[in-house]
Design an enzyme around this catalytic site. Structure first.
Site, PDB file in Angstrom:
ATOM      1  N   ASP A 333      19.084  -2.322 -10.280  1.00 56.30           N
ATOM      2  CA  ASP A 333      17.802  -3.181 -11.267  1.00 56.30           C
ATOM      3  C   ASP A 333      18.217  -4.679 -11.021  1.00 56.30           C
ATOM      4  O   ASP A 333      19.137  -4.971 -10.307  1.00 56.30           O
ATOM      5  CB  ASP A 333      18.337  -2.987 -12.614  1.00 56.30           C
ATOM      6  N   ASP A 658      20.080   1.668 -17.000  1.00 56.74           N
ATOM      7  CA  ASP A 658      20.581   1.366 -18.224  1.00 56.74           C
ATOM      8  C   ASP A 658      19.623   2.198 -19.536  1.00 56.74           C
ATOM      9  O   ASP A 658      20.376   2.061 -20.690  1.00 56.74           O
ATOM     10  CB  ASP A 658      20.530  -0.146 -18.643  1.00 56.74           C
ATOM     11  N   GLU A 727      58.080  20.259  12.247  1.00 63.41           N
ATOM     12  CA  GLU A 727      59.225  21.141  11.861  1.00 63.41           C
ATOM     13  C   GLU A 727      59.095  22.566  12.392  1.00 63.41           C
ATOM     14  O   GLU A 727      60.187  22.983  12.818  1.00 63.41           O
ATOM     15  CB  GLU A 727      59.000  21.178  10.278  1.00 63.41           C
TER      16      GLU A 727
HETATM   17  P1  ATP Z   1      15.149  -4.370 -14.414  1.00 59.94           P
HETATM   18  O1  ATP Z   1      14.487  -3.060 -13.881  1.00 59.94           O
HETATM   19  O2  ATP Z   1      15.141  -5.408 -13.177  1.00 59.94           O
HETATM   20  O3  ATP Z   1      16.502  -4.372 -14.999  1.00 59.94           O
HETATM   21  P2  ATP Z   1      14.221  -4.357 -16.584  1.00 59.94           P
HETATM   22  O4  ATP Z   1      14.825  -3.009 -16.736  1.00 59.94           O
HETATM   23  O5  ATP Z   1      14.579  -5.578 -17.604  1.00 59.94           O
HETATM   24  O6  ATP Z   1      14.171  -5.067 -15.263  1.00 59.94           O
HETATM   25  P3  ATP Z   1      12.084  -3.665 -18.280  1.00 59.94           P
HETATM   26  O7  ATP Z   1      13.078  -4.116 -19.524  1.00 59.94           O
HETATM   27  O8  ATP Z   1      11.582  -2.274 -17.858  1.00 59.94           O
HETATM   28  O9  ATP Z   1      12.861  -4.199 -16.787  1.00 59.94           O
HETATM   29  O10 ATP Z   1      10.912  -4.498 -18.300  1.00 59.94           O
HETATM   30  C1  ATP Z   1       9.791  -4.460 -17.607  1.00 59.94           C
HETATM   31  C2  ATP Z   1       8.656  -5.358 -18.130  1.00 59.94           C
HETATM   32  O11 ATP Z   1       8.519  -5.279 -19.462  1.00 59.94           O
HETATM   33  C3  ATP Z   1       9.123  -6.888 -18.067  1.00 59.94           C
HETATM   34  O12 ATP Z   1       8.993  -7.521 -16.756  1.00 59.94           O
HETATM   35  C4  ATP Z   1       8.527  -7.517 -19.046  1.00 59.94           C
HETATM   36  O13 ATP Z   1       7.209  -8.036 -18.607  1.00 59.94           O
HETATM   37  C5  ATP Z   1       8.263  -6.390 -20.180  1.00 59.94           C
HETATM   38  N1  ATP Z   1       9.345  -6.548 -21.180  1.00 59.94           N
HETATM   39  C6  ATP Z   1      10.736  -6.781 -20.981  1.00 59.94           C
HETATM   40  N2  ATP Z   1      11.232  -7.002 -22.287  1.00 59.94           N
HETATM   41  C7  ATP Z   1      10.209  -6.852 -23.056  1.00 59.94           C
HETATM   42  C8  ATP Z   1      10.188  -6.989 -24.647  1.00 59.94           C
HETATM   43  N3  ATP Z   1      11.301  -7.080 -25.301  1.00 59.94           N
HETATM   44  N4  ATP Z   1       8.962  -7.069 -25.116  1.00 59.94           N
HETATM   45  C9  ATP Z   1       8.071  -6.926 -24.373  1.00 59.94           C
HETATM   46  N5  ATP Z   1       7.948  -6.641 -23.119  1.00 59.94           N
HETATM   47  C10 ATP Z   1       9.125  -6.944 -22.713  1.00 59.94           C
END
Ligand code: ATP
Length: 912
Positions: A333, A658, A727
């Site tokens: 990730d 995760d 041995e």
């Molecule tokens: P990586 O896979 O690199 O760890 P990540 O797991 O953080 O990234 P995601 O959490 O799936 O990726 O987030 C993907 C997209 O979703 C982000 O690029 C962002 O645009 C959006 N995003 C992330 N967190 C939030 C949130 N709390 N609320 C709204 N949109 C979000």
């Protein structure tokens, strides 16, 4: 507190009644003092583990092992035949052997148990009005546990809050469809567990939404505890290497039987004493069986897991230690693993205005002060609206730093924290915003939609001017805020907020927003779009008018998340070691590429997005993954496809994850890697390894450890089998030179015992060799004996035999009385020479440092002292049929030791 138990029909009680019965408060939880008292009273919240072996069981297994049985029979026969001395000596050998075997097994068990304890998940509880993180073992009845998607429920309880909360209860009910949870009492009499929808049970998992649970029962008193006896059948998984060695041990046991017959038969034919031949044959059989091998492999792996733990990698499944050494691809990730997950809003972009905050944000400081309002954040009317939307559509909170009470930091998802802090810097404190616009409903974030929505009540009274912009076209009782990836937001937005007017989202605006987004993403920033919509109700799933549709786009916030400084070097190390790093992220392709370039991961300019991925079949993807190292806008289900594609190319894949939905990909990967800090319990449960620091560099460190351990186990095998062969060949070879058998049965047993013991173990703690991370991974499904190990074993066995027989033959033909003792001592010392030399696989031991492995030096010295004792202590001499050697005679034996060392070094040099 009345005695809480599962006898109470908790599902019939109201939340208040439950809290009263358990003497707790849903809002504040227990006090720490009371929690400590209850921990005393109820004990740790854990299921009693019957999986591990008790010391008695280990002892029993040792005593019933094939080798012990053979020895016991030999001892009894000796005794019956009147050979008291041999019988006593055999008994002593049995005791020593059992002690050695027991201590090895016990250590292995202990190490495994320690690992298990380490992997107890953390849970969030309310205590004294604050949110605390504690180990799930410390949860007590009355605790208020906070639940969110991905959590494993740590204990049984009654739900006090449930927001879209869905729990999968298959472990208890067998029903794999998640159950929608409620908080209201249920009037029925004794409904089945699956229908007790206001309760949650240990071991089940939250798939969606959030909630709070008042714990009613812990440990063995839970519903899971009641059936725990049934669940505790899980055996320890064997690693491929262990399986192969066990198989080998069985084959060698058969071979041993053959040897017994041959030696015994030949002896009788030559007219030797039957009793002597019997004992000799038995001793050789014992020498031939590498009994300790599988155990030492377990110890080697378990100790390896412990040393990995020191480097922040927690091993959950022992085979992972072995597999790590052969990893060829690491899929990681981005956020938090390659970067620090320290998000700071650095640019705000609204129609016709862009605000660059890099300077104001004071070196990306993650804190904010009460009195600190940045005037620039209030200069443009749209910025406060974007910040308000970002702070309200948000689950992170600000908490005062206990040491500096006027400073606040965010708690929760860093992406959301950055938005809450940015808003606070504009004087928009989330707490106050929520008083004005209380949250009424929500649609949580998920990594498929990549956005999140909250619905808030709009007060009837007058509103501060600041928010007038939201209601330029009238008021409604509710307002919904959505934030998420800009590309996705564009799909659900139909209008744009432009300087107080709401204009339709046409191609012109769409293009403008896209361009700004790309520009920011190209700088390596994560960009979120914010939008809102007025609504007449707070319904979340109205079919005709979905919540996330027809939105009015407000603007964007771009946040910086610096790359972890140590990752750059880790990527280089991985590449040198023939391991390919691949980035898989939910973020925008340009953001991904910028960070991948900075870290040296990007092999080309090409990025594959989740949408493209979805259209490819596995063979096409398998071709593409050979060139592309960056995957963006990926959803968890795509990760599975990437693993499959890589595996179909023959790669051994480590994959990080995760979230709840990452579990299948983690299971499918050869090494599933979960995040210790940000990871959900579900992902940890599915993983083979947990990164305690969420850091990519830790995976590389674990691979290095894996390679070291694998090589050390091979060294151990090489040493043990080489010694055993020596041995046997000495005894079998002597008659061909026309001399009597040079070793007595007890001498054979002794050599086998002392040499297999300490020096062998010392090999398993050998440090990593210099070139460990400068060569390609060993072939994935490689046999442990590959790369010439058998050759090494035979070479060492033969050389040992040749040296021993030369010494024995010369001494015998010179008529020296102590010729047998010399042969005996030569063999023992030659094995020490072998042990010292094969500490390194192909390098010279002197290059790595002769004294570097202290354990080995100690083991060799101790073995030497023990050998001297057997030779020189008068009391021991009759048992071992030894005679004191003269200085010259001992000198010859030592020379053989040096010669053996030299021969092994020579072989390494020739191979080089
Ligand atoms: P990586 O896979 O690199 O760890 P990540 O797991 O953080 O990234 P995601 O959490 O799936 O990726 O987030 C993907 C997209 O979703 C982000 O690029 C962002 O645009 C959006 N995003 C992330 N967190 C939030 C949130 N709390 N609320 C709204 N949109 C979000």
């Amino acid at each position: 507190m009345s005695n809480p138990s599962n006898e109470t029909e908790w599902y019939q009680q109201s939340v208040e009644e439950t809290a009263r019965l358990l003497d707790t408060s849903p809002h504040d939880g227990l006090s720490e003092a009371e929690a400590a008292r209850r921990l005393q009273q109820y004990g740790f919240n854990e299921l009693i583990d019957r999986g591990g072996k008790s010391p008695w069981k280990i002892l029993l297994e040792q005593l019933t092992g094939i080798m012990t049985v053979v020895l016991v029979i030999a001892g009894v026969i000796s005794f019956i035949l009147g050979d008291k001395e041999d019988a006593i000596a055999i008994l002593a050998i049995i005791v020593l052997n059992t002690a050695l075997g027991f201590s090895q097994e016990y250590r292995a068990e202990k190490a495994m148990a320690a690992l298990k304890k380490m992997s107890a998940p953390l849970v969030k509880v309310r205590r004294e009005g604050h949110t605390r993180e504690i180990s799930s073992r410390e949860v007590v009845p009355g605790d208020v546990v906070l639940l969110e998607a991905g959590n494993l429920i740590p204990a049984d309880g009654r739900l006090a809050e449930a927001v879209n909360l869905r729990i999968q209860e298959a472990v208890l009910t067998g029903e794999s469809e998640p159950v929608e949870k409620i908080t209201a009492p249920i009037a029925k009499e004794h409904p089945p567990l699956g229908d007790q929808r206001n309760r949650a049970f240990m071991g089940t998992l939250v798939t969606y939404g959030r909630g709070a649970l008042i714990v009613t029962a812990t440990g063995m008193r839970t519903e899971l505890g009641k059936i725990a006896e049934m669940l505790q059948t899980v055996g320890q998984e064997k690693t491929p290497m262990q399986k192969r060695l066990e198989q080998l041990a069985r084959t060698l046991a058969l071979a041993a039987l053959g040897i017994v017959v041959i030696v015994f038969g030949l002896g009788i034919l030559r007219g030797e004493d039957i009793r002597l031949m019997f004992l000799t044959a038995v001793s050789m059989a014992v020498a031939a069986i590498p009994e300790g091998l599988p155990t030492v492999v377990t110890i080697g792996l378990a100790l390896g897991a412990q040393s990995m733990l020191k480097r922040n990698a927690l091993i959950r499944k022992l085979p992972a230690v072995e597999t790590l050494g052969s990893v060829t691809t690491i899929c990681s990730d981005k956020t938090g693993t390659l970067t620090e997950n320290r998000m700071t809003v650095t640019v705000l972009d609204v129609a016709n205005y862009e605000l660059d905050l890099k300077e104001q944000m004071q070196n990306f400081s993650p804190r904010v002060r009460r009195d600190q309002v940045e005037p620039v954040l209030r200069e443009n009317g749209a910025i406060p609206l974007v910040l308000t939307a970002g702070a309200l559509c948000n689950d992170a909170v600000l908490e005062a730093d206990p040491r500096r009470p006027d400073e606040y930091t965010s708690v929760g998802d860093p992406t959301e924290g950055a938005l809450v802090i940015a808003a606070a810097r504009a004087g928009l404190w989330k707490e106050e915003l929520e008083q004005i616009f209380p949250r009424a409903a929500e649609l949580p974030f998920d990594s498929e939609r990549k956005r999140m929505t909250t619905v808030h009540r709009v007060p009837q009274s007058a509103l501060p001017d600041l928010y007038a912009g939201f209601f330029a076209e009238g008021r409604e009782p509710y307002i919904a805020f959505t934030k998420g990836s800009v590309d996705g937001m564009l799909e659900v937005s139909t209008a744009v907020w432009v300087e107080g007017k709401i204009v339709p989202m046409d191609d012109h605006w769409r293009e403008r927003i896209r361009q700004s987004n790309d520009k920011l993403a190209r700088g390596g920033m994560r960009v979120l779009g914010m939008a809102y919509r007025l609504r007449s109700s707070d319904a979340v799933n109205a079919a005709d008018d979905p919540l996330e549709s027809g939105l009015i786009f407000l603007g964007m916030a771009a946040m910086m998340d610096p790359a972890r400084p140590e990752v750059f070097d880790a990527v280089q190390t991985a590449k040198q070691a023939g391991i390919r790093p691949i980035m898989i992220t939910g973020d925008h392709p340009l953001t991904a590429l910028a960070i991948a370039r900075e870290l040296g991961i990007a092999a080309s300019e090409r990025v594959i997005t989740g949408a493209e991925l979805a259209r490819m079949d596995v063979p096409a993807l398998a071709q593409a993954v050979k060139e592309v190292s960056v995957f963006a806008r990926v959803s968890p289900e795509h990760k599975l496809k990437i693993v499959e594609a890589l595996q179909s190319n023959g790669e051994i894949v480590a994959m990080t994850g995760d979230g709840v939905n990452d579990a299948p990909a983690l299971k499918k990967a050869d090494i599933g890697v979960a995040m210790g800090i940000t990871g959900t319990d579900v992902s940890k449960e599915a993983a083979d390894m947990v990164l305690l620091d969420d850091n990519f560099a830790t995976i590389v460190a674990a691979v290095e450890e894996g390679r070291r351990i694998y090589e050390n186990i091979r060294k151990f095998i090489r040493y043990t089998l080489g010694s055993n062969l020596g041995e046997i060949l000495v005894v079998l070879g002597a008659p061909f030179l026309g001399m009597p058998i040079p070793l007595t049965p007890l001498q054979i047993l002794w050599v086998n015992l002392v040499t297999d013991g300490l020096p062998g173990l010392a090999l398993t703690v050998e440090q990593a060799e210099r070139g460990t991370m400068r060569r390609p991974p060993h072939p994935p499904r490689e046999n442990v004996f590959a790369r010439g190990l058998w050759g090494n074993i035979f070479y060492a066995g033969f050389m040992m035999t040749v040296l021993t027989l030369i010494v024995a033959y010369s001494a015998w033909s010179m008529g020296l009385e102590a010729w047998r003792t010399m042969a005996f001592t030569t063999l023992t010392l030659a094995q020490m020479g072998n042990a010292l030399a094969l500490r390194t696989g192909s390098e010279s031991v002197f290059r790595e440092g002769f004294f570097k492995n202290r354990a080995m030096i100690g083991a060799v010295l101790l073995t030497f002292v023990l050998q001297l004792a057997v030779v020189y202590v008068p009391f021991l001499q009759p048992f071992f049929a030894t005679q004191a050697l003269t200085a010259a005679e001992l000198g010859v034996c030592l020379l053989a030791n040096a010669a053996m060392f030299g021969l092994v070094e020579l072989e390494k040099r020739l191979r080089r």
